[in-house]
Design a protein around this motif. Structure first.
Motif, PDB file in Angstrom:
ATOM      1  N   ILE A   2       0.842  -1.206   0.000  1.00 51.45           N
ATOM      2  CA  ILE A   2       0.000   0.000   0.000  1.00 51.45           C
ATOM      3  C   ILE A   2       0.878   1.257   0.000  1.00 51.45           C
ATOM      4  N   LEU A   3       1.947   1.211   0.810  1.00 49.67           N
ATOM      5  CA  LEU A   3       2.869   2.360   0.834  1.00 49.67           C
ATOM      6  C   LEU A   3       3.409   2.624  -0.572  1.00 49.67           C
ATOM      7  N   LYS A   4       3.707   1.532  -1.304  1.00 50.88           N
ATOM      8  CA  LYS A   4       4.222   1.707  -2.661  1.00 50.88           C
ATOM      9  C   LYS A   4       3.125   2.238  -3.586  1.00 50.88           C
ATOM     10  N   ALA A   5       1.889   1.764  -3.377  1.00 50.39           N
ATOM     11  CA  ALA A   5       0.786   2.289  -4.186  1.00 50.39           C
ATOM     12  C   ALA A   5       0.614   3.789  -3.930  1.00 50.39           C
ATOM     13  N   MET A   6       0.900   4.209  -2.685  1.00 50.95           N
ATOM     14  CA  MET A   6       0.728   5.619  -2.328  1.00 50.95           C
ATOM     15  C   MET A   6       1.882   6.493  -2.810  1.00 50.95           C
ATOM     16  N   GLY A   7       2.908   5.869  -3.368  1.00 56.45           N
ATOM     17  CA  GLY A   7       3.991   6.683  -3.920  1.00 56.45           C
ATOM     18  C   GLY A   7       5.371   6.402  -3.359  1.00 56.45           C
ATOM     19  N   ALA A   8       5.498   5.374  -2.486  1.00 57.14           N
ATOM     20  CA  ALA A   8       6.827   5.058  -1.965  1.00 57.14           C
ATOM     21  C   ALA A   8       7.635   4.322  -3.027  1.00 57.14           C
ATOM     22  N   LEU A   9       8.839   4.797  -3.276  1.00 59.05           N
ATOM     23  CA  LEU A   9       9.721   4.125  -4.231  1.00 59.05           C
ATOM     24  C   LEU A   9      10.401   2.948  -3.528  1.00 59.05           C
ATOM     25  N   ASP A  25      12.694   4.047  -0.941  1.00 55.30           N
ATOM     26  CA  ASP A  25      12.063   4.557   0.290  1.00 55.30           C
ATOM     27  C   ASP A  25      11.807   3.398   1.250  1.00 55.30           C
TER      28      ASP A  25
END
Lengths: 233, 394
Positions: B294-301, B304
């Motif tokens: 989910i963090l990656k879906a929200m924009g975490a590379l 990160d």
């Protein structure tokens, strides 16, 4: 003006030697500020479609334009062995999308405020836009819950926090995958109202995946999928 | 909020597991700091003891060099004796600046400690011994008035142990004679602190060792060639020549095997800490599989996510490392008692010398080890595909 233009989208999954067409030659467009509901039976390809539209996944074949920008060109990704990297897809997601899921996926050790600000952390926005945060929490009715932990919230409040998190970076398109799936009818109606308000007052384009036909009716248009193809649009 | 706060709060989710991992790191750091401190402190104390002897060469009766080395520094049983005439022979050499003759005598005292212990009496020449050791200062009184007199001088610790001050009488074991305490030395941090000094002639008389010595300390002139002089001394019959450098080497050889064992233990403790960190962080990554997606879906590379996991690891190691270093400072006395119990010979003074340099090296070493342990979980987490995570039921 079209914010989404999908042409001949195909998504193929391989199960051994068998090819499964999760999306089969799908084309449609969505105008800016529209709500589009995607309905269909389980396995019809709803989630696959929004995953491709939301740049969580590559299509196998086809093209996709978001806000006029060509994201996936009309290419056979499988034949040419092309694939967007995670980094490229993430950068596109950051620019255009906010996501709401059936499960709220809030981090239990972070307060409501910290959960909402999570996407800003990854965009290296170290200074909090307090006004925007307060506006969003005010609009969603969770302004007094900012310092609470998710465990202290009701299901409806948790989904509002997830919506606030999706909105914090000012996305152009909100993708909501079964947003009321974990809520009772009263809370579902509240979320339905919220989505309508967001669309009406903030001109946010919403792509809504749902089994709930009542909720689907809030859409300006409804795409019904069957076996990976559009049955009705 | 930033990713440091995010990482820190992630560690608070499983407080018990995090605590146990930190305890593992504390123990590893404690062991490492203590061993590095011991490595430094032992050598310093040994050098201090040897420098404190005041002479470069010691002659003893021929025998085992290990026994001679122990005799030099600690006193001991099974003493060997050489004739007193050797003093004249050695003094005749032009390289010699000064000599001081000594006769050591050890008696078993059943009342010392829980199971009894050895009392060491050192007969010294009051004309030459103080000159060789100018750093010996008196807390009370002074050296003996004459060369043969029933008087004693106590080292600082010996006076505390015997609870004697000047003017008190003290029974000399094996002689049934009472001697008057005429001086108590200040603390020196050397073996002299535990010594009971008597006039050389008196020791020879009361223990029936007339004309005999156990040691002869030799100080050479500044420009003298020590090696050449040692060669000359080797020609003397039945005499063992021990240079202070040899003593040091001999003792360091004795403790080197013990050091190998303790450093092996430290290495194993480090490995355990590393795998503890790896296991904790990997478990936490598995548990947060969907959330990371989910963090990656929200924009975490991917970088990160990699950084979040690595910062979690570094935080675990920093907290454990700092507490471990504080513990090693606070409990260095306890560690010292344990080390003294296990080693064959320990010099006087502080055995564990923990300084800022050791603390900093240990701190960064534990963080490095932790980060090595955290790389695999961090890579695993950074490669999670958001789509797979969202789809999964876990």
């Amino acid at each position: 003006m079209n914010i989404v233009e999908a042409n001949n989208l195909v998504k193929i999954y391989a199960r051994g030697s068998e090819k499964i067409y999760a999306l089969n030659n799908i084309s449609f467009s969505i105008k800016k500020g529209e709500i589009v509901s995607v309905i269909g039976q389980s396995g019809s390809g709803k989630t696959t479609l929004v995953n491709v539209l939301g740049c969580l996944d590559n299509p196998s074949i086809g093209s996709l334009k978001i806000d006029g920008q060509e994201i996936f060109k009309n290419t056979d990704f499988v034949k040419e062995n092309l694939k967007f990297s995670e980094i490229e897809l993430t950068k596109i997601r950051r620019k255009f999308f906010g996501y709401i899921f059936q499960k709220f996926f809030l981090i239990p050790t972070l307060t409501v405020k910290e959960n909402i600000l999570l996407p800003s952390v990854f965009q290296k926005q170290f200074i909090v836009d307090e006004k925007r945060l307060n506006d969003i929490t005010e609009m969603l009715g969770i302004s007094k819950r900012q310092n609470h932990l998710p465990s202290q919230l009701s299901g409806g409040e948790m989904q509002r926090v997830a919506i606030a998190r999706a909105l914090i970076n000012n996305p152009q398109i909100l993708i909501a995958d079964e947003p009321t799936g974990n809520l009772d009818s009263k809370r579902s109606s509240e979320i339905q109202e919220l989505l309508l308000n967001l669309n009406k007052n903030h001109n946010i384009t919403i792509i809504l995946v749902t089994h709930n036909l009542e909720l689907a009716k809030i859409g300006n248009s409804i795409i019904e999928l069957f076996d990976g193809q559009i049955k009705k649009n | 909020m930033n990713i440091f706060q995010l990482s820190y709060k992630n560690l608070l989710r499983r407080k018990v597991r995090t605590s146990f991992t930190v305890i593992g790191i504390i123990i590893s750091t404690w062991v490492l700091v203590t061993l590095l401190g011991f490595n430094k402190g032992y050598e310093n104390s040994l050098n201090n003891d040897i420098d404190g002897m005041g002479f470069q060469i010691v002659l003893t009766a021929k025998g085992c060099p290990y026994e001679a080395a122990t005799l030099m520094l600690k006193g001991g049983t099974g003493l060997r004796y050489m004739p007193e005439e050797i003093v004249k022979e050695v003094n005749f050499a032009e390289e010699v600046d000064k000599t001081t003759a000594m006769l050591m005598h050890a008696e078993f005292d059943p009342n010392k400690g829980e199971n009894g212990g050895t009392i060491v009496y050192l007969g010294i020449d009051p004309d030459t011994y103080p000159e060789m050791k100018p750093y010996l200062n008196f807390k009370q009184g002074n050296w003996f008035n004459e060369k043969s007199v029933n008087e004693i001088v106590l080292g600082y610790e010996a006076a505390e142990l015997e609870q004697r001050e000047i003017g008190d009488l003290m029974l000399i074991l094996g002689s049934e004679l009472e001697f008057k305490v005429v001086g108590v030395l200040n603390r020196t941090g050397t073996q002299d602190d535990g010594m009971i000094f008597l006039p050389l002639k008196t020791v020879q008389e009361i223990f029936d060792k007339k004309g005999e010595l156990t040691m002869l300390g030799i100080r050479l002139k500044r420009d003298a060639d020590i090696s050449a002089f040692e060669e000359k001394l080797y020609e003397l019959p039945d005499i063992q020549v021990v240079s202070m450098a040899q003593v040091k080497n001999t003792i360091m050889n004795l403790v080197s095997s013990a050091k190998v064992i303790v450093f092996s233990i430290a290495f194993i403790a480090f490995l355990i800490a590393m795998f503890g960190v790896l296991n904790t962080v990997l478990m936490s990554v598995f548990e947060r599989y969907q959330e990371i997606g989910i963090l990656k879906a929200m924009g975490a590379l991917p970088k990160d996510i990699f950084n979040i996991i690595l910062i979690e690891t570094a935080l675990l190691c920093s907290i454990g490392g700092i507490i471990g270093i504080i513990f090693s400072y606070l409990f260095s006395n306890v560690s010292e008692i344990a080390i003294r119990h296990f080693l064959p010979f320990t010099p006087s003074g502080s055995l564990i010398k923990v300084d800022e340099k050791i603390a900093v090296i240990s701190f960064f070493a534990i963080i490095l080890i932790g980060i090595i342990g955290g790389i695999y979980p961090a890579l695993h987490a950074s490669n999670i595909r958001p789509l797979d995570a969202i789809r999964s039921d876990s």
